[in-house]
Design an enzyme around this catalytic site. Structure first.
Site, PDB file in Angstrom:
ATOM      1  N   HIS A  99     -13.185  82.522  18.934  1.00 58.56           N
ATOM      2  CA  HIS A  99     -13.077  83.040  20.301  1.00 58.56           C
ATOM      3  C   HIS A  99     -14.436  83.509  20.803  1.00 58.56           C
ATOM      4  O   HIS A  99     -15.400  83.612  20.043  1.00 58.56           O
ATOM      5  CB  HIS A  99     -12.105  84.232  20.348  1.00 58.56           C
ATOM      6  N   ASP A 101     -15.584  86.887  23.280  1.00 58.34           N
ATOM      7  CA  ASP A 101     -14.955  88.103  23.794  1.00 58.34           C
ATOM      8  C   ASP A 101     -14.872  88.090  25.322  1.00 58.34           C
ATOM      9  O   ASP A 101     -15.828  87.723  26.007  1.00 58.34           O
ATOM     10  CB  ASP A 101     -15.752  89.339  23.347  1.00 58.34           C
ATOM     11  N   HIS A 254     -17.262  83.324  17.947  1.00 56.22           N
ATOM     12  CA  HIS A 254     -17.303  83.914  16.605  1.00 56.22           C
ATOM     13  C   HIS A 254     -15.906  83.956  15.995  1.00 56.22           C
ATOM     14  O   HIS A 254     -14.897  83.793  16.705  1.00 56.22           O
ATOM     15  CB  HIS A 254     -17.973  85.280  16.604  1.00 56.22           C
ATOM     16  N   ARG A 269     -18.180  98.307  17.563  1.00 51.51           N
ATOM     17  CA  ARG A 269     -18.613  97.337  18.571  1.00 51.51           C
ATOM     18  C   ARG A 269     -18.822  98.001  19.916  1.00 51.51           C
ATOM     19  O   ARG A 269     -17.960  98.744  20.392  1.00 51.51           O
ATOM     20  CB  ARG A 269     -17.573  96.226  18.730  1.00 51.51           C
TER      21      ARG A 269
HETATM   22  O1  LIG Z   1     -15.286  91.955  12.722  1.00 52.33           O
HETATM   23  C1  LIG Z   1     -16.037  91.064  13.084  1.00 52.33           C
HETATM   24  O2  LIG Z   1     -16.881  90.564  12.331  1.00 52.33           O
HETATM   25  C2  LIG Z   1     -15.974  90.558  14.489  1.00 52.33           C
HETATM   26  C3  LIG Z   1     -14.698  90.918  15.163  1.00 52.33           C
HETATM   27  C4  LIG Z   1     -14.671  90.502  16.595  1.00 52.33           C
HETATM   28  O3  LIG Z   1     -14.169  89.479  16.960  1.00 52.33           O
HETATM   29  C5  LIG Z   1     -15.349  91.355  17.571  1.00 52.33           C
HETATM   30  O4  LIG Z   1     -15.799  92.443  17.233  1.00 52.33           O
HETATM   31  O5  LIG Z   1     -15.442  90.941  18.732  1.00 52.33           O
HETATM   32 FE   LIG Z   2     -14.618  89.106  19.056  1.00 60.20          FE
END
Ligand SMILES: O=C(O)CCC(=O)C(=O)O
Ligand SMILES: [Fe+2]
Length: 280
Positions: A99, A101, A254, A269
């Site tokens: 995906h 974000d 990712h 994040r």
């Molecule tokens: O936990 C991760 O490595 C990425 C998870 C994810 O898709 C995000 O934080 O947008």
């Molecule tokens: Fe993500």
């Protein structure tokens, strides 16, 4: 690609490693270079950082305004930091499918700054795919087929009350009452920071091509998705304590690997605000 003061080493498949910088002590010129490198490479990886949550927020704010994700729980005491967490008891992780974000937003988030806080002893890598390269390497026939097309994106099937997360052991991600209207973006966009063409559909949030049903859309979407995740255009980020990744959501996808059951993993994040996307 422009001249940069940063020491940048491209990563095979997708992204670049940035060496010899302390993200807590960047000069203004370096922040400008970092933004440009982000637009050019899509993913920047930094090792051996020691950002406090306050420094994480300050760094993000120097790159772009913060776009608080409305689905993820916040880190305690830090409403702008999303907690990307999987406990030893949970079996579902966050982001465990390809995906990008916020593509379901009318102004999709520009990027994210992800800081490793607590890592499992092994596993929990994140894969990244280069969507500039995906577009560039499409054959001429497919490029002609998608030229001028637009696609509908949505989030309810993932984060809605009856969405995918509601059926899992991460049900707090499923938010009743904050359903989002569907939104439309060009299938090939001009990246606002680099001016390059990018393929902008993704397997998690793209529902269909505008004016076609999902069934009519799926064969071409599947073909584009299979092309985008060709191993030659994908890299694997193996996290270590102190690793920070900054990615651009307009030109990468990712995938967070979910291969560490029984262990805890916590990432912080911060999502960076973006803009409406124009057709290439
Ligand atoms: O936990 C991760 O490595 C990425 C998870 C994810 O898709 C995000 O934080 O947008
Ligand atoms: Fe993500």
């Amino acid at each position: 690609m422009i001249e940069t003061r940063l020491r940048i080493e491209p990563i095979q498949g997708c992204g670049a490693l940035v060496k010899d910088v302390d993200l807590a002590r960047l000069g203004d010129a370096e922040v400008g270079d970092l933004r440009q490198a982000l637009f050019d490479h899509g993913l920047l990886v930094f090792r051996e950082q020691s950002l406090t949550p306050e420094q994480h927020i300050a760094l993000a704010e120097r790159i772009a305004p913060i776009d608080v994700n409305r689905f993820f729980p916040a880190a305690p005491g830090y409403p702008v930091i999303a907690k990307v967490e999987k406990t030893a008891q949970q079996t579902t992780n966050i982001g465990g499918g390809w995906h990008t974000d916020h593509s379901y937003d009318a102004e999709p988030a520009m990027g994210s700054v992800l800081v490793a806080r607590d890592l499992p002893p092994a596993g929990g890598d994140t894969l990244f795919a280069d969507l500039y390269a995906a577009y560039d390497t499409l054959d001429a026939e497919t490029k002609a087929e998608i030229a001028g097309l637009r696609a509908v994106h949505g989030s309810d099937h993932v984060f809605g009350e009856k969405g995918a997360y509601a059926q899992t052991d991460q049900p707090e991600l499923a938010k009743g009452g904050v359903e989002t209207p569907e939104t439309v973006h060009p299938v090939v966009i001009t990246h606002p920071g680099s001016g390059k063409s990018v393929l902008y559909v993704n397997p998690s949030f793209t529902l269909r091509f505008e004016g076609r049903t999902r069934e009519e859309s799926l064969p071409l979407l599947m073909k584009l998705y299979a092309h985008a995740i060709d191993q030659s255009r994908v890299s694997t980020l193996v996290w270590a304590p102190g690793t920070v990744a900054i990615w651009d959501n307009r030109c990468t996808w990712h995938f967070a690997r979910n291969d560490y059951h029984g262990h805890y993993r916590l990432m912080h994040r911060i999502t960076l605000a973006g803009c409406a996307l124009e057709a290439a």
